[in-house]
Motif scaffolding. Structure first.
Motif, mmCIF file in Angstrom:
data_model
loop_
_atom_site.group_PDB
_atom_site.id
_atom_site.type_symbol
_atom_site.label_atom_id
_atom_site.label_comp_id
_atom_site.label_asym_id
_atom_site.label_seq_id
_atom_site.Cartn_x
_atom_site.Cartn_y
_atom_site.Cartn_z
ATOM 1 N N ILE A 35 0.856 -1.184 0.000
ATOM 2 C CA ILE A 35 0.000 0.000 0.000
ATOM 3 C C ILE A 35 0.893 1.235 0.000
ATOM 4 O O ILE A 35 1.732 1.410 0.884
ATOM 5 N N HIS A 43 -2.465 3.769 -3.347
ATOM 6 C CA HIS A 43 -2.452 2.620 -4.252
ATOM 7 C C HIS A 43 -2.385 1.326 -3.456
ATOM 8 O O HIS A 43 -1.655 1.230 -2.459
ATOM 9 N N LEU A 44 -3.106 0.329 -3.926
ATOM 10 C CA LEU A 44 -3.089 -1.017 -3.350
ATOM 11 C C LEU A 44 -2.692 -2.009 -4.437
ATOM 12 O O LEU A 44 -3.226 -1.962 -5.548
ATOM 13 N N GLU A 60 -5.519 -1.343 -7.303
ATOM 14 C CA GLU A 60 -6.587 -0.367 -7.058
ATOM 15 C C GLU A 60 -5.966 0.944 -6.586
ATOM 16 O O GLU A 60 -4.936 0.940 -5.895
ATOM 17 N N LYS A 61 -6.577 2.044 -6.969
ATOM 18 C CA LYS A 61 -6.115 3.334 -6.455
ATOM 19 C C LYS A 61 -7.321 4.210 -6.147
ATOM 20 O O LYS A 61 -8.399 4.064 -6.723
ATOM 21 N N CYS A 87 -10.196 5.337 2.765
ATOM 22 C CA CYS A 87 -9.533 4.572 1.708
ATOM 23 C C CYS A 87 -8.909 3.301 2.284
ATOM 24 O O CYS A 87 -9.039 2.214 1.704
ATOM 25 N N ASP A 90 -11.452 0.665 2.878
ATOM 26 C CA ASP A 90 -11.805 -0.022 1.629
ATOM 27 C C ASP A 90 -10.730 -1.029 1.236
ATOM 28 O O ASP A 90 -11.028 -2.174 0.867
ATOM 29 N N PHE A 91 -9.465 -0.601 1.298
ATOM 30 C CA PHE A 91 -8.362 -1.479 0.935
ATOM 31 C C PHE A 91 -8.333 -2.725 1.826
ATOM 32 O O PHE A 91 -8.082 -3.842 1.358
ATOM 33 N N ASN A 92 -8.582 -2.528 3.111
ATOM 34 C CA ASN A 92 -8.507 -3.623 4.071
ATOM 35 C C ASN A 92 -9.473 -4.744 3.713
ATOM 36 O O ASN A 92 -9.176 -5.932 3.908
ATOM 37 N N ARG A 94 -10.190 -5.741 0.858
ATOM 38 C CA ARG A 94 -9.715 -6.479 -0.311
ATOM 39 C C ARG A 94 -8.821 -7.659 0.063
ATOM 40 O O ARG A 94 -8.720 -8.615 -0.704
#
Length: 520
Positions: A35, A43-44, A60-61, A87, A90-92, A94
């Motif tokens: 990340i 960005h992920l 993903e960004k 953000c 949201d990333f977590n 994934r």
């Protein structure tokens, strides 16, 4: 330089063991998550190891625009903090269901300079249980170059520019190795806030932005003005957007100074950001194009460059491949420690003895003291504890801490570098209470425990050539450590005096050293 000490005995532990902290997870496929928390976008990247290489599973960004929340005093406002945290939430989602995933979060310019960054970092830790590494500008530049090297074949000599939201990184490299690293205080978000905030695009706004960028590029070292690069590359979103705009006008994405000037004229004719239209450029990126263009024009005008091509690699790829330890970038921190040890002429044989002793002590208390994640920090501190001897022996610990604090350490986050400096500064004599008092309680407790082990390891190896003394074992007690000593105290009288002095110093760290004879 040869170190001198007043004591002649040598004390070592039996059967020292260095823990293997990076053993692969016991699963068929290892997963890795990188990340990148930039000033403009987060960005992920999620990947898995497949037959010795990385397979990207998800990218993903989100355009968080963290830098827009900084005020003149470098305080990050609550809205920007909340955008960043949302953000991360949201990333977590994934990757939270991936078993044994290795995760690394890095933050760049905005969190580097934000005075209240700890507020963000603590809140981020509550969302996902992984530390946020606020990396230096040089470390960011190194990771960017490494990400590019993993994404394409590089030439014998290369020049790379990455225009971020708050800073611009410029790197010179030979093949896959970066040789010059620079981070400049100019970015597309910060310049947009300074020169294009009202949306107007005028010759004056471009002139002011380019002038500010000129001053930054003028500060580069002489190597950047030599020229002769086989490849000149640009990475990340701003350069990509400019390439896409040029593609619409010229049919290919090659960037040259005449093409940049033509694009500038087109934007000025638009008059306002709301009037800019590009079919292939992300709508969210368009408002930042004028600021990024001004920086890139200055780059071309100040350095001997003919053309520039876009590279798909960037910081997140550098983080990902280094995290996975695939390819040529294994053990970058280990190489950094070895390099600085050679630079300052450290007695590596003695340093190895101290390191082995420290790690043998570590093995006996690591689980009870919850120190497993910090094994390498202790090993680095033990290896480099005498770095200050290069200046003089009287205050070698203070000199050593200063050297580490002010050196460029590839692979080290800002936080890890500071912790290493704290260990070395306090490895002997009276601990610096003010330096340690500024730490939050859990961090301070961890550092104090590591210091306890390092100081004991140094004490057990004061002499370099005399006979060996064995220490039976150590045991954790509620307020410190119990040291079980050999029963024949007459043979260790000098060592006992050293330990008794050390007992008083350890109390400064909140550690009680209890000395008992071997239980026979």
């Amino acid at each position: 330089m040869v170190a001198t000490h007043s004591h002649t005995q040598q004390h070592t532990l039996l059967k020292p063991q260095v823990p293997q902290t990076n053993a692969p997870a016991n699963s068929k496929s290892r997963h890795f998550v990188a990340i990148d928390m930039g000033s403009n976008s987060f960005h992920l990247v999620i990947a898995r190891e497949q037959d010795g290489s990385l397979q990207i599973l998800h990218k993903e960004k989100q355009q968080v625009q963290l830098a827009t929340g900084l005020n003149a005093q470098n305080i990050l406002d609550n809205d920007a903090i909340e955008r960043g945290l949302n953000c991360l939430r949201d990333f977590n989602q994934r990757f939270s269901n991936l078993d044994q995933a290795q995760v690394r979060l890095v933050a760049t310019h905005t969190l580097r300079i934000a005075k209240n960054r700890d507020q963000f970092i603590e809140a981020a830790l509550a969302i996902m249980p992984y530390p946020v590494e606020v990396i230096s500008g040089h470390e960011e530049a190194r990771l960017i170059y490494n990400g590019i090297a993993q994404s394409q074949v590089l030439g014998k000599s290369n020049l790379v520019i990455d225009i971020g939201g708050g800073s611009t990184e410029v790197v010179i490299g030979k093949k896959n190795t970066p040789t010059q690293l620079s981070s400049l205080r100019c970015g597309c978000v910060s310049f947009n806030e300074r020169f294009f905030i009202d949306g107007l695009i005028t010759p004056a706004s471009f002139r002011d932005a380019q002038s500010a960028a000129d001053k930054q590029f003028a500060s580069l070292s002489k190597e950047y003005f030599a020229g002769g690069w086989e490849l000149t590359l640009g990475s990340s979103g701003t350069v990509k957007a400019i390439c896409e705009a040029i593609q619409e006008e010229h049919g290919d994405e090659t960037i040259t100074l005449p093409r940049l000037k033509q694009l500038k004229i087109k934007l000025i004719k638009c008059g306002h950001i709301s009037q800019i239209q590009f079919a292939n450029v992300d709508d969210k990126r368009i408002p930042l194009v004028p600021a990024g263009l001004a920086i890139l024009i200055s780059f071309f005008r100040r350095l001997p460059i003919q053309k520039l091509e876009f590279s798909p690699g960037a910081l997140r790829e550098g983080v990902l491949y280094e995290l996975a330890k695939i390819g040529q970038y294994q053990d970058i921190r280990h190489r950094t420690v070895d390099s600085i040890a050679q630079l300052y002429h450290i007695d590596m044989a003695h340093a190895a003895k101290v390191r082995d002793t420290a790690m043998a002590l570590f093995e006996q208390v690591a689980d009870e003291w919850q120190l497993r994640p910090h094994a390498r920090l202790l090993a680095y501190g033990a290896t480099l504890h005498e770095i200050g001897l290069h200046i003089n022996s009287k205050s070698l610990h203070k000199h050593g801490g200063y050297i580490i604090s002010n050196s460029d350490l590839p692979g080290f986050s800002e936080a890890l570098q500071l912790d290493l400096a704290r260990l070395i500064t306090n490895h002997r004599k009276k601990p610096n209470e003010l330096m340690l008092a500024e730490l939050e309680p859990n961090h301070k407790l961890t550092l104090n425990r590591l210091l306890c082990l390092l100081r004991l390891a140094v004490l057990l190896n004061l002499g370099r050539i005399a006979k060996t003394l064995t220490l039976d074992h150590i045991k954790v007690i509620p307020d410190g450590l119990m040291l079980v000593l050999p029963s024949h105290k007459r043979k260790i009288s000098l060592f006992m005096k050293d330990l008794q002095r050390e007992q008083k110093q350890m109390l400064t760290l909140g550690m009680n050293l209890r000395l008992v004879s071997s239980l026979t």
